[in-house]
Design an enzyme around this catalytic site. Structure first.
Site, PDB file in Angstrom:
ATOM      1  N   ARG A  40       0.823  -1.221   0.000  1.00 42.87           N
ATOM      2  CA  ARG A  40       0.000   0.000   0.000  1.00 42.87           C
ATOM      3  C   ARG A  40       0.850   1.262   0.000  1.00 42.87           C
ATOM      4  O   ARG A  40       0.320   2.376  -0.049  1.00 42.87           O
ATOM      5  CB  ARG A  40      -0.945   0.009   1.196  1.00 42.87           C
ATOM      6  CG  ARG A  40      -0.263  -0.004   2.540  1.00 42.87           C
ATOM      7  CD  ARG A  40      -1.290   0.134   3.646  1.00 42.87           C
ATOM      8  NE  ARG A  40      -0.733  -0.262   4.930  1.00 42.87           N
ATOM      9  CZ  ARG A  40      -1.400  -0.199   6.068  1.00 42.87           C
ATOM     10  NH1 ARG A  40      -2.636   0.239   6.071  1.00 42.87           N
ATOM     11  NH2 ARG A  40      -0.836  -0.579   7.197  1.00 42.87           N
ATOM     12  N   ARG A  41       2.176   1.110   0.157  1.00 39.80           N
ATOM     13  CA  ARG A  41       3.060   2.290   0.139  1.00 39.80           C
ATOM     14  C   ARG A  41       4.409   1.891  -0.452  1.00 39.80           C
ATOM     15  O   ARG A  41       4.785   0.716  -0.430  1.00 39.80           O
ATOM     16  CB  ARG A  41       3.238   2.848   1.550  1.00 39.80           C
ATOM     17  CG  ARG A  41       3.900   1.889   2.506  1.00 39.80           C
ATOM     18  CD  ARG A  41       3.728   2.341   3.947  1.00 39.80           C
ATOM     19  NE  ARG A  41       4.203   1.330   4.867  1.00 39.80           N
ATOM     20  CZ  ARG A  41       5.440   1.251   5.326  1.00 39.80           C
ATOM     21  NH1 ARG A  41       6.349   2.129   4.933  1.00 39.80           N
ATOM     22  NH2 ARG A  41       5.797   0.307   6.159  1.00 39.80           N
ATOM     23  N   GLY A  61      -0.568  -9.078   6.850  1.00 43.45           N
ATOM     24  CA  GLY A  61      -1.362  -9.328   8.043  1.00 43.45           C
ATOM     25  C   GLY A  61      -1.441  -8.111   8.934  1.00 43.45           C
ATOM     26  O   GLY A  61      -0.587  -7.233   8.900  1.00 43.45           O
ATOM     27  N   TYR A  65      -9.174 -15.386  15.975  1.00 43.85           N
ATOM     28  CA  TYR A  65      -7.926 -15.216  15.218  1.00 43.85           C
ATOM     29  C   TYR A  65      -7.612 -16.466  14.393  1.00 43.85           C
ATOM     30  O   TYR A  65      -7.353 -16.384  13.185  1.00 43.85           O
ATOM     31  CB  TYR A  65      -6.782 -14.894  16.195  1.00 43.85           C
ATOM     32  CG  TYR A  65      -5.408 -14.816  15.569  1.00 43.85           C
ATOM     33  CD1 TYR A  65      -5.032 -13.719  14.797  1.00 43.85           C
ATOM     34  CD2 TYR A  65      -4.472 -15.839  15.754  1.00 43.85           C
ATOM     35  CE1 TYR A  65      -3.764 -13.646  14.232  1.00 43.85           C
ATOM     36  CE2 TYR A  65      -3.205 -15.767  15.193  1.00 43.85           C
ATOM     37  CZ  TYR A  65      -2.863 -14.667  14.428  1.00 43.85           C
ATOM     38  OH  TYR A  65      -1.602 -14.612  13.860  1.00 43.85           O
ATOM     39  N   LYS A 109      -7.677 -17.005  10.249  1.00 41.76           N
ATOM     40  CA  LYS A 109      -6.466 -17.489   9.564  1.00 41.76           C
ATOM     41  C   LYS A 109      -6.769 -18.800   8.831  1.00 41.76           C
ATOM     42  O   LYS A 109      -6.277 -19.034   7.725  1.00 41.76           O
ATOM     43  CB  LYS A 109      -5.323 -17.697  10.558  1.00 41.76           C
ATOM     44  CG  LYS A 109      -4.847 -16.437  11.260  1.00 41.76           C
ATOM     45  CD  LYS A 109      -4.430 -15.356  10.306  1.00 41.76           C
ATOM     46  CE  LYS A 109      -2.990 -15.017  10.356  1.00 41.76           C
ATOM     47  NZ  LYS A 109      -2.634 -13.915   9.451  1.00 41.76           N
TER      48      LYS A 109
HETATM   49  N1  LIG Z   1       3.207 -11.882  15.228  1.00 37.96           N
HETATM   50  C1  LIG Z   1       3.353 -13.172  15.400  1.00 37.96           C
HETATM   51  O1  LIG Z   1       3.931 -13.654  16.387  1.00 37.96           O
HETATM   52  C2  LIG Z   1       2.807 -14.111  14.338  1.00 37.96           C
HETATM   53  C3  LIG Z   1       2.866 -15.493  14.570  1.00 37.96           C
HETATM   54  C4  LIG Z   1       2.445 -16.365  13.566  1.00 37.96           C
HETATM   55  C5  LIG Z   1       1.962 -15.867  12.362  1.00 37.96           C
HETATM   56  N2  LIG Z   1       1.876 -14.511  12.174  1.00 37.96           N
HETATM   57  C6  LIG Z   1       1.354 -14.043  10.887  1.00 37.96           C
HETATM   58  O2  LIG Z   1       2.461 -13.863  10.023  1.00 37.96           O
HETATM   59  C7  LIG Z   1       2.156 -12.846   9.044  1.00 37.96           C
HETATM   60  C8  LIG Z   1       3.299 -11.820   8.988  1.00 37.96           C
HETATM   61  O3  LIG Z   1       3.496 -11.313  10.281  1.00 37.96           O
HETATM   62  P1  LIG Z   1       4.575 -10.159  10.556  1.00 37.96           P
HETATM   63  O4  LIG Z   1       4.545  -9.913  12.025  1.00 37.96           O
HETATM   64  O5  LIG Z   1       5.836 -10.480   9.861  1.00 37.96           O
HETATM   65  O6  LIG Z   1       3.876  -8.936   9.791  1.00 37.96           O
HETATM   66  P2  LIG Z   1       3.934  -7.368  10.145  1.00 37.96           P
HETATM   67  O7  LIG Z   1       5.292  -6.991  10.600  1.00 37.96           O
HETATM   68  O8  LIG Z   1       2.787  -7.030  11.034  1.00 37.96           O
HETATM   69  O9  LIG Z   1       3.706  -6.760   8.679  1.00 37.96           O
HETATM   70  C9  LIG Z   1       2.463  -6.899   8.068  1.00 37.96           C
HETATM   71  C10 LIG Z   1       2.501  -6.499   6.617  1.00 37.96           C
HETATM   72  O10 LIG Z   1       1.131  -6.386   6.175  1.00 37.96           O
HETATM   73  C11 LIG Z   1       0.922  -5.078   5.652  1.00 37.96           C
HETATM   74  N3  LIG Z   1      -0.418  -4.570   6.021  1.00 37.96           N
HETATM   75  C12 LIG Z   1      -0.961  -4.513   7.257  1.00 37.96           C
HETATM   76  N4  LIG Z   1      -2.178  -3.934   7.193  1.00 37.96           N
HETATM   77  C13 LIG Z   1      -2.397  -3.617   5.898  1.00 37.96           C
HETATM   78  C14 LIG Z   1      -3.461  -2.980   5.196  1.00 37.96           C
HETATM   79  N5  LIG Z   1      -4.566  -2.540   5.817  1.00 37.96           N
HETATM   80  N6  LIG Z   1      -3.342  -2.816   3.868  1.00 37.96           N
HETATM   81  C15 LIG Z   1      -2.235  -3.241   3.218  1.00 37.96           C
HETATM   82  N7  LIG Z   1      -1.178  -3.842   3.818  1.00 37.96           N
HETATM   83  C16 LIG Z   1      -1.259  -4.023   5.143  1.00 37.96           C
HETATM   84  C17 LIG Z   1       1.973  -4.190   6.301  1.00 37.96           C
HETATM   85  O11 LIG Z   1       2.167  -3.052   5.484  1.00 37.96           O
HETATM   86  P3  LIG Z   1       2.533  -1.601   6.131  1.00 37.96           P
HETATM   87  O12 LIG Z   1       4.004  -1.666   6.459  1.00 37.96           O
HETATM   88  O13 LIG Z   1       2.204  -0.652   5.056  1.00 37.96           O
HETATM   89  O14 LIG Z   1       1.696  -1.461   7.368  1.00 37.96           O
HETATM   90  C18 LIG Z   1       3.163  -5.134   6.358  1.00 37.96           C
HETATM   91  O15 LIG Z   1       3.832  -5.172   5.122  1.00 37.96           O
HETATM   92  C19 LIG Z   1       0.810 -12.258   9.456  1.00 37.96           C
HETATM   93  O16 LIG Z   1      -0.198 -12.834   8.683  1.00 37.96           O
HETATM   94  C20 LIG Z   1       0.660 -12.710  10.912  1.00 37.96           C
HETATM   95  O17 LIG Z   1      -0.700 -12.861  11.286  1.00 37.96           O
HETATM   96  C21 LIG Z   1       2.317 -13.635  13.125  1.00 37.96           C
END
Ligand SMILES: NC(=O)c1ccc[n+]([C@@H]2O[C@H](COP(=O)([O-])OP(=O)(O)OC[C@H]3O[C@@H](n4cnc5c(N)ncnc54)[C@H](OP(=O)(O)O)[C@@H]3O)[C@@H](O)[C@H]2O)c1
Length: 240
Positions: free
Chosen positions: A54-55, A95, A145, A149
């Site tokens: 988105r950016r 996400g 959640y 997923k």
């Molecule tokens: N956190 C955990 O411990 C965990 C554990 C297991 C699985 N996961 C899953 O793994 C995946 C990746 O996690 P992560 O923590 O690496 O991701 P993250 O750092 O939260 O980054 C999320 C990405 O999604 C984009 N995004 C978020 N909201 C958006 C929107 N409204 N429109 C367009 N783009 C959007 C963000 O873009 P911007 O930079 O522009 O915001 C960023 O590129 C997710 O699906 C998460 O649920 C997470």
């Protein structure tokens, strides 16, 4: 899962590089996505890497010379179908959280945006889609959640890619810039117990990224269009 030895991986990477394929990454600004981008560029796996987000990201220097950026509006994704065209492989690390986007916003990003992106990717020629989901994802879960997923996984599977790899990491270990207090406490706790049980509760984002890059160079299993990699598989595959 049979994990190739380092010398086998080296050969697999070389023959994959020779195919000169193109990939896109959704979520490259995120914690896992940025590690994945660095890994595929470091290994020079693709002749073209497109970031769809988105950016626009600030990526300067020769390291990023094969990277193209497509800025899209995920609410009007059909208008940006061209961004998805011409990629052999698609990685999705997109996400948000309920805390950031609200319940409806979380469903919109983590399920609907992902499903829509997968459909446009397939229409654009993508044959291997790699989805970052989560440990315990299940469409019939009583946890909101995990249910969302799980629904995202089901919808991506239904798109019918030649190959679909679903990654189910446990809690991600990284130095997250953004403040998520509950996750921070969990991460500190899990970081400590990772010494005792390194593959059960958590996984570093660098390991997830390396496992994704290694998965892509491994040959597809002809009898299995959809492969699910649980947390222990991700640890094993992302080791080298
Ligand atoms: N956190 C955990 O411990 C965990 C554990 C297991 C699985 N996961 C899953 O793994 C995946 C990746 O996690 P992560 O923590 O690496 O991701 P993250 O750092 O939260 O980054 C999320 C990405 O999604 C984009 N995004 C978020 N909201 C958006 C929107 N409204 N429109 C367009 N783009 C959007 C963000 O873009 P911007 O930079 O522009 O915001 C960023 O590129 C997710 O699906 C998460 O649920 C997470």
């Amino acid at each position: 899962m049979v994990v190739p030895k380092p010398e086998e991986l080296k050969k697999l990477r070389e023959s994959f590089q020779a195919k000169k394929q193109a990939c896109f990454i959704l979520g490259a600004s995120g914690e896992t996505g940025k590690e994945l981008l660095a890994e595929v560029l470091r290994q020079q796996l693709f002749s073209k890497v497109t970031l769809i987000g988105r950016r626009k990201l600030d990526l300067e220097g020769p390291f990023y010379s094969d990277v193209k950026q497509e800025v899209v509006d995920f609410e009007k994704l059909d208008e940006f179908a061209a961004a998805f065209q011409g990629h052999d492989v698609g990685f999705c690390c997109l996400g948000t959280t309920k805390g950031k986007a609200g319940a409806a916003g979380f469903v919109r990003v983590d399920r609907d945006y992902i499903q829509h992106s997968a459909e446009l990717a397939k229409a654009g020629g993508c044959h291997h889609f790699i989805l970052q989901s989560t440990k315990g994802a299940d469409p019939s879960s009583s946890f909101f959640y995990l249910q969302v997923k799980g629904e995202a996984e089901s919808r991506v599977k239904a798109v019918g890619f030649d190959r679909c790899s679903i990654f189910r990491p446990a809690v991600l270990l990284c130095d997250r810039q953004e403040s998520r207090p509950a996750e921070w406490v969990t991460r500190k706790f899990l970081g400590a117990i990772a010494y005792i049980s390194p593959t059960f509760y958590s996984v570093p984002t660098v390991t997830v990224a390396r496992a994704m890059a290694n998965n892509v160079v491994m040959p597809a299993n002809d009898n299995q269009k959809v492969e699910v990699l649980e947390n222990a598989d991700i640890h094993a595959l992302g080791k080298h």
